[in-house]
Design a protein around this motif. Structure first.
Motif, PDB file in Angstrom:
ATOM      1  N   ALA A  79      47.541 102.091  -9.857  1.00 39.69           N
ATOM      2  CA  ALA A  79      48.807 102.808 -10.005  1.00 39.69           C
ATOM      3  C   ALA A  79      48.897 103.964  -9.007  1.00 39.69           C
ATOM      4  O   ALA A  79      49.966 104.214  -8.434  1.00 39.69           O
ATOM      5  CB  ALA A  79      48.959 103.334 -11.434  1.00 39.69           C
ATOM      6  N   LEU A  80      47.791 104.662  -8.774  1.00 44.97           N
ATOM      7  CA  LEU A  80      47.781 105.754  -7.798  1.00 44.97           C
ATOM      8  C   LEU A  80      48.112 105.236  -6.398  1.00 44.97           C
ATOM      9  O   LEU A  80      48.886 105.864  -5.667  1.00 44.97           O
ATOM     10  CB  LEU A  80      46.416 106.447  -7.784  1.00 44.97           C
ATOM     11  N   ILE A  81      47.556 104.086  -6.042  1.00 44.89           N
ATOM     12  CA  ILE A  81      47.872 103.497  -4.727  1.00 44.89           C
ATOM     13  C   ILE A  81      49.368 103.233  -4.636  1.00 44.89           C
ATOM     14  O   ILE A  81      50.011 103.545  -3.631  1.00 44.89           O
ATOM     15  CB  ILE A  81      47.074 102.197  -4.490  1.00 44.89           C
ATOM     16  N   GLY A 113      52.350 105.139  -2.311  1.00 39.18           N
ATOM     17  CA  GLY A 113      53.175 104.327  -1.418  1.00 39.18           C
ATOM     18  C   GLY A 113      54.648 104.702  -1.497  1.00 39.18           C
ATOM     19  O   GLY A 113      55.414 104.421  -0.577  1.00 39.18           O
ATOM     20  N   PHE A 114      55.048 105.339  -2.596  1.00 35.36           N
ATOM     21  CA  PHE A 114      56.441 105.753  -2.758  1.00 35.36           C
ATOM     22  C   PHE A 114      56.733 107.119  -2.157  1.00 35.36           C
ATOM     23  O   PHE A 114      57.880 107.508  -2.032  1.00 35.36           O
ATOM     24  CB  PHE A 114      56.846 105.742  -4.232  1.00 35.36           C
ATOM     25  N   SER A 157      47.062 105.288   2.143  1.00 34.37           N
ATOM     26  CA  SER A 157      45.672 105.147   2.561  1.00 34.37           C
ATOM     27  C   SER A 157      44.775 106.231   1.955  1.00 34.37           C
ATOM     28  O   SER A 157      43.571 106.017   1.800  1.00 34.37           O
ATOM     29  CB  SER A 157      45.559 105.117   4.083  1.00 34.37           C
ATOM     30  N   LEU A 158      45.339 107.371   1.592  1.00 32.68           N
ATOM     31  CA  LEU A 158      44.568 108.391   0.882  1.00 32.68           C
ATOM     32  C   LEU A 158      44.075 107.832  -0.447  1.00 32.68           C
ATOM     33  O   LEU A 158      42.925 108.043  -0.840  1.00 32.68           O
ATOM     34  CB  LEU A 158      45.403 109.656   0.658  1.00 32.68           C
ATOM     35  N   LEU A 175      55.306  97.457  -4.078  1.00 35.46           N
ATOM     36  CA  LEU A 175      54.396  98.570  -4.294  1.00 35.46           C
ATOM     37  C   LEU A 175      53.730  99.102  -3.023  1.00 35.46           C
ATOM     38  O   LEU A 175      53.011 100.094  -3.082  1.00 35.46           O
ATOM     39  CB  LEU A 175      53.308  98.160  -5.290  1.00 35.46           C
ATOM     40  N   LEU A 176      53.962  98.460  -1.898  1.00 36.46           N
ATOM     41  CA  LEU A 176      53.397  98.968  -0.652  1.00 36.46           C
ATOM     42  C   LEU A 176      54.347  99.981  -0.031  1.00 36.46           C
ATOM     43  O   LEU A 176      55.532 100.029  -0.378  1.00 36.46           O
ATOM     44  CB  LEU A 176      53.127  97.825   0.325  1.00 36.46           C
TER      45      LEU A 176
END
Length: 180
Positions: A13-15, A19-20, A36-37, A68-69
């Motif tokens: 979910a953090l990824i 991305g948003f 990428s963080l 989600l990307l």
């Protein structure tokens, strides 16, 4: 087991959330984002196996069509786009970052920053260069030149990953599973 599944889902979910954060679209189709963080944090906080599983969970959701990307992209098409190498690199980068943090005896801040630089920047960038070369029909030198635009921001994100990991370890030592 249940705790690991929760951590994996939370980091997937953090990824997605990072991305948003508004990204900058480069002229050759690859967005610069905070995503990428999160990949680096998957490795520094969760470790190799769990970090990789969090990325794979996110990519399964992306393959299912969820946007989600970075830039709200999703679906199978992203796996053949100029970002495809970076997507593969996310998996390998999270694993490498976690593997390095797990196996070093350096202080956590140094280990997390160095591992994020090697795995989260080096491995991801290497895979991204290969992907851009193949999908854009560029030579490796040309793809390397194009990817150089990401390096300053990626280095900053690696330092942030180290700082965040150390801060998290100070607040809740048991939550940094890469050193558990």
């Amino acid at each position: 087991m249940e705790r690991s599944l929760t951590h994996i889902a939370l980091f997937a979910a953090l990824i997605a959330i990072l991305g948003f954060v508004p990204s900058v679209q480069l002229s050759f189709g690859v967005p610069v984002s905070a995503q990428s963080l999160a990949i680096m944090l998957c490795g520094t906080v969760l470790g190799a196996r769990r970090g990789m599983l969090a990325v794979l969970l996110l990519l399964a959701l992306v393959a299912a069509g969820l946007p989600l990307l970075a830039g709200g992209r999703g679906g199978l098409g992203v796996f053949t786009s100029p970002t495809s190498g970076y997507i593969v690199g996310f998996v390998l980068g999270a694993y490498t970052t976690g593997w390095l943090v797990e196996r070093t005896t350096l202080p956590l801040g140094v280990a997390a920053t160095a591992a994020a630089l090697i795995g989260g920047v080096g491995v991801v960038t290497f895979c991204g260069i290969i992907g851009m070369s193949v999908t854009l029909g560029k030579t490796l030198a040309e793809a390397t030149y194009l990817s150089a635009a990401f390096l300053p921001g990626d280095i900053l994100k690696a330092v942030l990953a180290g700082l965040i990991t150390v801060s998290l370890a100070r607040m809740r030592p048991a939550s940094v599973l890469s050193r558990a």
